[in-house]
Design a protein around this motif. Sequence first.
Motif, short mmCIF file in Angstrom:
data_model
loop_
_atom_site.label_atom_id
_atom_site.label_comp_id
_atom_site.label_asym_id
_atom_site.label_seq_id
_atom_site.Cartn_x
_atom_site.Cartn_y
_atom_site.Cartn_z
N ASN A 651 1.05 -1.19 -0.03
CA ASN A 651 0.00 -0.05 0.07
C ASN A 651 0.84 1.20 0.10
OD1 ASN A 651 -1.89 -2.00 1.64
ND2 ASN A 651 -2.97 -0.75 0.52
N LEU A 652 0.37 2.24 -0.74
CA LEU A 652 1.04 3.57 -0.69
C LEU A 652 1.31 4.18 0.60
CD1 LEU A 652 2.51 5.56 -2.44
CD2 LEU A 652 0.36 6.66 -3.01
N PHE A 653 2.09 4.62 1.14
CA PHE A 653 2.45 5.58 2.51
C PHE A 653 2.29 6.85 2.08
CE2 PHE A 653 5.21 6.29 6.32
CZ PHE A 653 4.39 6.80 6.97
N ILE A 654 3.52 7.07 1.18
CA ILE A 654 3.88 8.36 1.18
C ILE A 654 4.04 8.73 -0.39
CG2 ILE A 654 5.62 10.20 1.19
CD1 ILE A 654 6.62 8.74 4.03
N ASP A 655 3.38 9.81 -0.66
CA ASP A 655 3.59 10.55 -2.14
C ASP A 655 3.86 12.01 -2.08
OD1 ASP A 655 3.52 11.26 -4.81
OD2 ASP A 655 1.78 10.70 -5.15
N THR A 656 5.21 12.29 -1.96
CA THR A 656 5.52 13.83 -1.56
C THR A 656 4.93 14.82 -2.89
OG1 THR A 656 7.46 13.63 -2.60
CG2 THR A 656 7.30 13.31 -0.12
N ALA A 657 4.44 14.12 -4.10
CA ALA A 657 4.26 14.99 -5.06
C ALA A 657 2.76 15.25 -5.12
CB ALA A 657 4.66 14.42 -6.36
N ALA A 658 2.05 14.58 -4.21
CA ALA A 658 0.48 14.51 -4.02
C ALA A 658 0.19 15.64 -3.02
CB ALA A 658 0.13 13.36 -3.66
N ASP A 659 -1.10 16.35 -3.36
CA ASP A 659 -1.52 17.25 -2.45
C ASP A 659 -2.22 16.61 -1.18
OD1 ASP A 659 -1.12 19.25 -4.15
OD2 ASP A 659 -2.86 19.23 -5.26
N SER A 660 -2.02 17.29 -0.08
CA SER A 660 -2.65 16.83 1.14
C SER A 660 -4.31 16.54 1.00
CB SER A 660 -2.54 17.87 2.35
OG SER A 660 -3.05 17.31 3.55
N PRO A 661 -4.82 15.57 1.35
CA PRO A 661 -4.30 14.62 2.47
C PRO A 661 -3.70 13.13 1.79
CG PRO A 661 -6.66 14.19 2.34
CD PRO A 661 -6.49 15.23 1.28
N ARG A 662 -3.79 13.41 0.38
CA ARG A 662 -3.21 12.17 -0.14
C ARG A 662 -1.55 12.21 -0.28
NH1 ARG A 662 -7.33 9.07 -2.30
NH2 ARG A 662 -5.89 8.01 -3.72
N ASP A 663 -0.87 12.98 0.49
CA ASP A 663 0.57 13.02 0.65
C ASP A 663 1.02 11.91 1.45
OD1 ASP A 663 -0.51 14.44 2.28
OD2 ASP A 663 1.01 15.72 2.45
N ILE A 664 -0.02 11.58 2.40
CA ILE A 664 0.49 10.67 3.29
C ILE A 664 -0.59 9.77 3.91
CG2 ILE A 664 0.71 12.05 5.43
CD1 ILE A 664 3.06 10.77 6.15
N PHE A 665 -0.65 8.51 4.25
CA PHE A 665 -1.71 7.60 4.62
C PHE A 665 -1.39 6.98 5.85
CE2 PHE A 665 -1.98 7.97 -0.03
CZ PHE A 665 -3.25 8.10 -0.47
N PRO A 666 -1.81 7.96 7.06
CA PRO A 666 -1.34 7.37 8.46
C PRO A 666 -1.78 6.02 8.61
CG PRO A 666 -2.10 9.81 8.21
CD PRO A 666 -2.52 9.01 6.97
N ASP A 667 -2.94 5.43 8.16
CA ASP A 667 -3.36 4.10 8.37
C ASP A 667 -2.56 3.01 7.68
OD1 ASP A 667 -4.86 5.11 10.61
OD2 ASP A 667 -6.63 5.55 9.12
N LEU A 668 -1.81 3.48 6.74
CA LEU A 668 -1.13 2.49 5.84
C LEU A 668 -2.03 1.86 4.87
CD1 LEU A 668 1.26 0.86 8.46
CD2 LEU A 668 1.51 3.04 7.08
N ASP A 669 -3.17 2.61 4.43
CA ASP A 669 -3.94 2.05 3.44
C ASP A 669 -4.36 2.80 2.51
OD1 ASP A 669 -5.10 4.46 4.69
OD2 ASP A 669 -6.94 3.72 5.18
N GLY A 670 -3.24 3.43 1.68
CA GLY A 670 -3.07 4.14 0.51
C GLY A 670 -3.39 2.96 -0.70
N PRO A 671 -3.57 3.44 -1.73
CA PRO A 671 -3.62 2.64 -3.15
C PRO A 671 -2.64 1.59 -3.31
CG PRO A 671 -3.92 5.14 -3.61
CD PRO A 671 -3.38 5.00 -1.97
N MET A 672 -3.06 0.65 -3.86
CA MET A 672 -2.03 -0.34 -3.92
C MET A 672 -1.38 0.11 -5.29
SD MET A 672 -4.30 -3.82 -3.33
CE MET A 672 -3.15 -4.94 -3.82
N PRO A 673 -0.05 -0.36 -5.70
CA PRO A 673 0.72 -0.09 -6.74
C PRO A 673 -0.18 -0.48 -8.12
CG PRO A 673 1.92 -1.80 -5.64
CD PRO A 673 0.72 -1.35 -4.74
N PRO A 674 0.12 0.15 -9.45
CA PRO A 674 -0.51 -0.35 -10.62
C PRO A 674 -0.20 -1.96 -10.85
CG PRO A 674 0.89 1.62 -11.08
CD PRO A 674 1.03 1.12 -9.28
#
Length: 700
Positions: A651-674
Amino acid sequence: MLMRQPTGNLQFTYQPPFGATLQENGVQFSVFSRSATAMRLLLYNKVSDLEPAEIIEFDRETDRWGDVWSLTVRGLDEGQLYHLQASGPWDPDNGQRFDSAARLIDPYTQALAGTFQASDDGVIRPPKCVVVNDTFDWEGDRHLRRDLSESVIYEMHVRGFTKSRTAKIKCPGTYLGVIEKIPYLKDLGVTAVELMPVNEFPILDIHGQVPERPNYWGYDPMAFFSPHRGYAHDKQPGAQVVEFKQMVKELHKAGIEVILDVVFNHTCEGNENGPTLSFKGLENQVYYILSEGCHYTNYSGCGNTLNGNHPVVREMIFHCLRHWVHNYHVDGFRFDLASILSRDRSGNLVPNPPMVELIAEDPLLADTKIIAEAWDAAGAYQVGSFGNHRWAEWNGRYRDDVRGFWRGDGGTLGALATRLAGSSDLYEHAGRPPFCSINFITSHDGFTLNDLVSYKEKHNIDNGEDNRDGDNHNISDNYGVEGPTRKKGVSTIRSRQVRNMLATLLLSQGVPMLVSGDEVRRTQKGNNNAYCQDNDLSWFDWRLVQKHADVLRFTKALIQFRRDQPTVRRVSFLTGEPVDGRLIQDVSWYSEDGSPLNWGQMELSMVAYIAAPSRVEDPEGLGRDIVMMFNSTGSDRMHTLPDVGRGMKWNLFIDTAADSPRDIFPDLDGPMPPSNRVVDMPCHSLKVYVSGPVSAYRRK
């Protein structure tokens, strides 16, 4: 010796053998001076008194024991104000500078009161010493004893943290003000505050006037055993002692340790042209390193150098450290310009310096953290070689290499990987673990993180030195505009770079140190040497907590991840070997196409795979594998997830190029990779993917 306090709790105080000691019916005053021919005690009734109410002569026959002058004055009690006065030879050519008219601060005084007083007779009247009663109800408080490997350090200035009107508290700029902001510190998640100097330093100049350039930072010691009176809310003599203890006790209740920045390398007495305030007037040639027997060496860059490896001075430093640990419950020390402690009495750097080893081995300091600024102002640079495993160090190499990588400096790919992995090149050869590296990108000295990505050049005109002061080697960039800008493209890159460096800092092996305000992009408007800026330029602007709530959220999530994840705070170095029977190496490095990394490449892009630690380091099985994708180039790239992680859920945790709140996923539940495992990496960006807990992948 250690003494039991009558508080009903099992608490102890440490009583140094010198200074003013309360007795049952009075006060004992003891001071070292080998060369004095006479010693006097000056007693005052009020802080404002210019002249003493009583002068008591030490009897040379009955009040001198070896080189120690000691007498007990009956009828005195806590709160008594005093100075010392010593007669002796005035022989500067041979290192002797006695002045029988000088009012002297007791080197062991535990508190000062008042300021320098203006007068017309040419006599300097420094702040008065205060007799202190150390009794305090600690309510059972003890040192927290948190492992250094689990620490997240927050460097802060006691006054500057809450002095701004934007703090909106009852006691701004004080120890009590820090207490009012503990909820913020606890919510941020830091485990320790590293306080810039809190021992006494001058407020006014020796003539009782506001100096042209005030010493805001406090790196100008006047009394090593005394909490700074300027940070007390109550202005009564000795109130700073109680308020400092209250601050420590409340920080401990919140689970936050207290580390003091101590300056055992020089004093405020300066060189030959400086005033006689204390040490010069008691035993100048003992307390300072002198060249040719008379000239002050200047390894500190501040006019003189404390003679730390002289037995008398060494003893004073030890008593001082024990005093802060046992009477104030502080949890550790950061030693300013610590390489000076490696110099002998002639100023030469020596291997295995006794002072450095003794601090590490002192049994009364065994519970404390000891951190060195492993360089000095005379060219010594000992990062990686200061002391034994008990000593941690400010890692200046980490600062420079991380800054250089994210600025896009060629040839920094390998350096970034080494720093990210714990700086084994500096510490492993000496048998020192990764947490001996105190990682930092910014400190009080230099640009703030916001300014590091907003200015190419320093802007120190307000310091009154024609912009000559401050470091010229900042490894910074402005990305097209010097200072504030409304250009969206520039602002976007700066925002990414702030997040890139925060994430790198908090995901690196070692111990991270964050500077107060960096989590909300505090600015000093390009000033990289704000030592004299006791104003809004230096103070924490609490409006930024709302203005940059997105960066604060990002930082808090990173700190929480670090505290939860043993993967990024290992106690042993990464080896490149498989762990616990898994086929995955503990660390591996890849090019953007997923092939093994070519360390000679100039392109600053790579993928790092860091596996969860072994069962020994992670007995609860909380560790996750981490993939970090770096693109420090000026162009967009495509990075491929390495094959080594196939079959695991990511799961995506950090994306510094994304706008908040999608720059970090505190619950470690961000999108899966392609599904094709190829990830879009915009310029100047970092992405981090985390696996599920790896305990299920380990062989039973």
